[in-house]
Design a protein around this motif. Sequence first.
Motif, short mmCIF file in Angstrom:
data_model
loop_
_atom_site.label_atom_id
_atom_site.label_comp_id
_atom_site.label_asym_id
_atom_site.label_seq_id
_atom_site.Cartn_x
_atom_site.Cartn_y
_atom_site.Cartn_z
N SER A 28 0.82 -1.21 0.00
CA SER A 28 0.00 0.00 0.00
C SER A 28 0.86 1.26 0.00
N VAL A 29 1.88 1.28 0.83
CA VAL A 29 2.78 2.44 0.90
C VAL A 29 3.51 2.62 -0.43
N LEU A 30 4.00 1.52 -1.00
CA LEU A 30 4.71 1.62 -2.28
C LEU A 30 3.78 2.12 -3.39
N GLU A 31 2.53 1.67 -3.38
CA GLU A 31 1.58 2.11 -4.40
C GLU A 31 1.27 3.60 -4.27
N GLN A 32 1.32 4.12 -3.06
CA GLN A 32 1.05 5.54 -2.82
C GLN A 32 2.23 6.42 -3.21
N GLY A 33 3.40 5.81 -3.30
CA GLY A 33 4.60 6.56 -3.65
C GLY A 33 5.36 7.00 -2.41
N ALA A 34 6.44 6.32 -2.13
CA ALA A 34 7.27 6.66 -0.97
C ALA A 34 7.98 7.98 -1.25
N SER A 35 8.45 8.60 -0.19
CA SER A 35 9.02 9.94 -0.34
C SER A 35 10.41 9.94 -0.97
N THR A 36 11.20 8.90 -0.78
CA THR A 36 12.55 8.89 -1.34
C THR A 36 12.83 7.56 -2.02
N LEU A 37 13.83 7.56 -2.88
CA LEU A 37 14.24 6.33 -3.54
C LEU A 37 14.76 5.33 -2.50
N GLU A 38 15.55 5.81 -1.56
CA GLU A 38 16.09 4.92 -0.53
C GLU A 38 14.98 4.26 0.27
N GLU A 39 13.97 5.02 0.65
CA GLU A 39 12.85 4.47 1.39
C GLU A 39 12.10 3.44 0.55
N SER A 40 11.92 3.74 -0.73
CA SER A 40 11.25 2.80 -1.63
C SER A 40 12.02 1.49 -1.74
N LEU A 41 13.33 1.59 -1.86
CA LEU A 41 14.16 0.38 -1.95
C LEU A 41 14.10 -0.43 -0.66
N THR A 42 14.12 0.24 0.47
CA THR A 42 14.03 -0.44 1.76
C THR A 42 12.69 -1.16 1.88
N LEU A 43 11.62 -0.48 1.49
CA LEU A 43 10.30 -1.10 1.53
C LEU A 43 10.22 -2.29 0.58
N TRP A 44 10.76 -2.13 -0.62
CA TRP A 44 10.75 -3.21 -1.61
C TRP A 44 11.47 -4.44 -1.05
N GLU A 45 12.64 -4.23 -0.47
CA GLU A 45 13.40 -5.35 0.10
C GLU A 45 12.63 -6.03 1.24
N ARG A 46 12.01 -5.23 2.08
CA ARG A 46 11.20 -5.80 3.18
C ARG A 46 10.02 -6.57 2.60
N GLY A 47 9.40 -6.02 1.59
CA GLY A 47 8.28 -6.71 0.95
C GLY A 47 8.69 -8.04 0.34
N GLU A 48 9.83 -8.08 -0.30
CA GLU A 48 10.34 -9.33 -0.88
C GLU A 48 10.56 -10.36 0.22
N ALA A 49 11.15 -9.94 1.32
CA ALA A 49 11.40 -10.86 2.43
C ALA A 49 10.08 -11.35 3.04
N LEU A 50 9.12 -10.46 3.15
CA LEU A 50 7.81 -10.84 3.70
C LEU A 50 7.10 -11.82 2.77
N ALA A 51 7.17 -11.58 1.47
CA ALA A 51 6.55 -12.49 0.50
C ALA A 51 7.19 -13.87 0.58
N THR A 52 8.50 -13.92 0.73
CA THR A 52 9.20 -15.19 0.86
C THR A 52 8.76 -15.91 2.13
N ARG A 53 8.61 -15.17 3.22
CA ARG A 53 8.16 -15.76 4.49
C ARG A 53 6.76 -16.34 4.34
N CYS A 54 5.87 -15.62 3.68
CA CYS A 54 4.52 -16.13 3.46
C CYS A 54 4.56 -17.42 2.64
N GLU A 55 5.39 -17.42 1.61
CA GLU A 55 5.51 -18.60 0.77
C GLU A 55 6.04 -19.80 1.57
N GLU A 56 7.01 -19.55 2.46
CA GLU A 56 7.54 -20.62 3.31
C GLU A 56 6.43 -21.22 4.18
N TRP A 57 5.61 -20.36 4.75
CA TRP A 57 4.50 -20.84 5.58
C TRP A 57 3.53 -21.66 4.75
#
Length: 75
Positions: A28-57
């Motif tokens: 949701s935050v990424l779709e709204q547009g994060a304020s900085t590129l660094e923040e967007s990258l951090t969110l993207w990386e966290r999202g990837e890790a979260l998606a992997t965790r969901c897939e593991e479960w």
Amino acid sequence: MTTPATTPAPVDSLSYEQARDELIRVVSVLEQGASTLEESLTLWERGEALATRCEEWLIGAKARLDAARGAATAE
């Protein structure tokens, strides 16, 4: 998005529901547009890790169901 005051929980310690809910917030935050590129990258990386965790479960749940079905048909 404002950076939270607390450090997010390690992804590998999250339940499926916790990881899924946080992933929904990250997307949701990424779709709204994060304020900085660094923040967007951090969110993207966290999202990837979260998606992997969901897939593991989900893979683990499927394995348990398959094992239960196998045990039921063996009886």
